[in-house]
Motif scaffolding. Structure first.
Motif, short mmCIF file in Angstrom:
data_model
loop_
_atom_site.label_atom_id
_atom_site.label_comp_id
_atom_site.label_asym_id
_atom_site.label_seq_id
_atom_site.Cartn_x
_atom_site.Cartn_y
_atom_site.Cartn_z
N THR A 187 3.48 18.54 52.36
CA THR A 187 2.26 17.76 52.49
C THR A 187 1.09 18.66 52.08
OG1 THR A 187 2.02 18.34 54.83
CG2 THR A 187 3.14 16.26 54.32
N TYR A 234 -6.43 10.28 43.13
CA TYR A 234 -4.98 10.09 43.06
C TYR A 234 -4.56 9.80 41.62
CZ TYR A 234 -5.12 9.67 48.15
OH TYR A 234 -5.29 9.92 49.48
N ASP A 272 1.20 15.83 38.95
CA ASP A 272 2.37 15.91 39.84
C ASP A 272 3.65 15.57 39.07
OD1 ASP A 272 3.56 16.03 42.64
OD2 ASP A 272 4.06 13.97 42.05
N LYS A 273 3.58 14.54 38.26
CA LYS A 273 4.76 14.12 37.47
C LYS A 273 5.14 15.22 36.47
CE LYS A 273 7.82 11.00 36.53
NZ LYS A 273 8.90 10.76 37.49
N GLU A 328 7.07 17.96 38.11
CA GLU A 328 8.44 17.50 38.36
C GLU A 328 9.28 17.58 37.08
OE1 GLU A 328 10.82 13.36 39.32
OE2 GLU A 328 8.79 13.58 40.11
N ARG A 342 13.40 13.94 43.48
CA ARG A 342 12.04 14.23 43.95
C ARG A 342 11.24 12.96 43.93
NH1 ARG A 342 6.88 15.57 41.93
NH2 ARG A 342 5.85 17.31 42.99
N GLU A 343 10.43 12.78 44.95
CA GLU A 343 9.50 11.66 44.96
C GLU A 343 8.20 12.13 45.60
OE1 GLU A 343 10.52 8.37 47.65
OE2 GLU A 343 11.97 9.71 48.57
N SER A 344 7.11 11.48 45.23
CA SER A 344 5.82 11.83 45.80
C SER A 344 5.01 10.57 46.03
CB SER A 344 5.08 12.81 44.89
OG SER A 344 4.97 12.30 43.59
N TRP A 401 -1.33 14.06 50.05
CA TRP A 401 -0.25 13.90 49.08
C TRP A 401 1.04 14.37 49.73
CZ3 TRP A 401 -0.94 11.35 44.63
CH2 TRP A 401 0.07 11.39 43.68
N LEU A 402 2.10 13.64 49.48
CA LEU A 402 3.41 13.94 50.05
C LEU A 402 4.41 14.14 48.92
CD1 LEU A 402 5.59 13.83 52.42
CD2 LEU A 402 5.75 11.40 51.88
N VAL A 403 5.26 15.16 49.04
CA VAL A 403 6.34 15.39 48.08
C VAL A 403 7.63 15.60 48.87
CG1 VAL A 403 7.23 16.86 46.23
CG2 VAL A 403 4.75 16.50 46.46
N VAL A 441 11.66 16.57 48.17
CA VAL A 441 12.61 17.06 47.17
C VAL A 441 13.96 17.25 47.85
CG1 VAL A 441 13.10 18.78 45.40
CG2 VAL A 441 10.72 18.29 46.03
#
Length: 123
Positions: free
Chosen positions: A33, A42, A49-50, A53, A66-68, A76-78, A80
């Protein structure tokens, strides 16, 4: 540059702390986070962010997925998924030297970043 070095030290400390808590043969879910820097939207950060990844994380050994997601107030949340803590550690160790990391780091408030790992055991 000073900020980049500070964030590198924080990430290295997290990696060492987290790696000692998990067996290297156990699947790992990594939760990160953070908050975006003041003024970063955002919609501006999502492609950055992409890129991290696609250009770095997904190419690492042991990467599963992986997702965010955006939260409230710049959060922001990631998430993995890794095959092992060893794989997660290796990715973290190489993160700061990856060219895509610079833009990612430049757009986050590093002091708000928190990383946690959870072991995923299978019966």
């Amino acid at each position: 540059m000073r900020y980049f070095k500070r964030l590198s030290l924080v990430l290295l400390t997290m990696m060492i702390t987290l790696s000692s808590a998990f067996a290297s043969d156990t699947a790992v879910i990594e939760i990160v986070t953070l908050k975006l820097k003041q003024g970063v939207s955002y919609s501006e950060f999502a492609p950055i962010d992409k890129a991290i990844e696609e250009q770095h994380v997904a190419k690492q050994s042991g990467f599963i997925s992986r997702e965010s997601a955006a939260g409230e107030n710049g959060e922001w949340l990631v998430i993995v998924h890794w095959e092992s803590a060893k794989d997660a550690d290796a990715s973290m160790a190489s993160f700061m030297s990856d060219p895509a990391a610079q833009k990612f780091v430049d757009n986050i408030d590093g002091s708000t970043m928190v990383m946690k790992r959870y072991s995923k055991t299978f019966n």
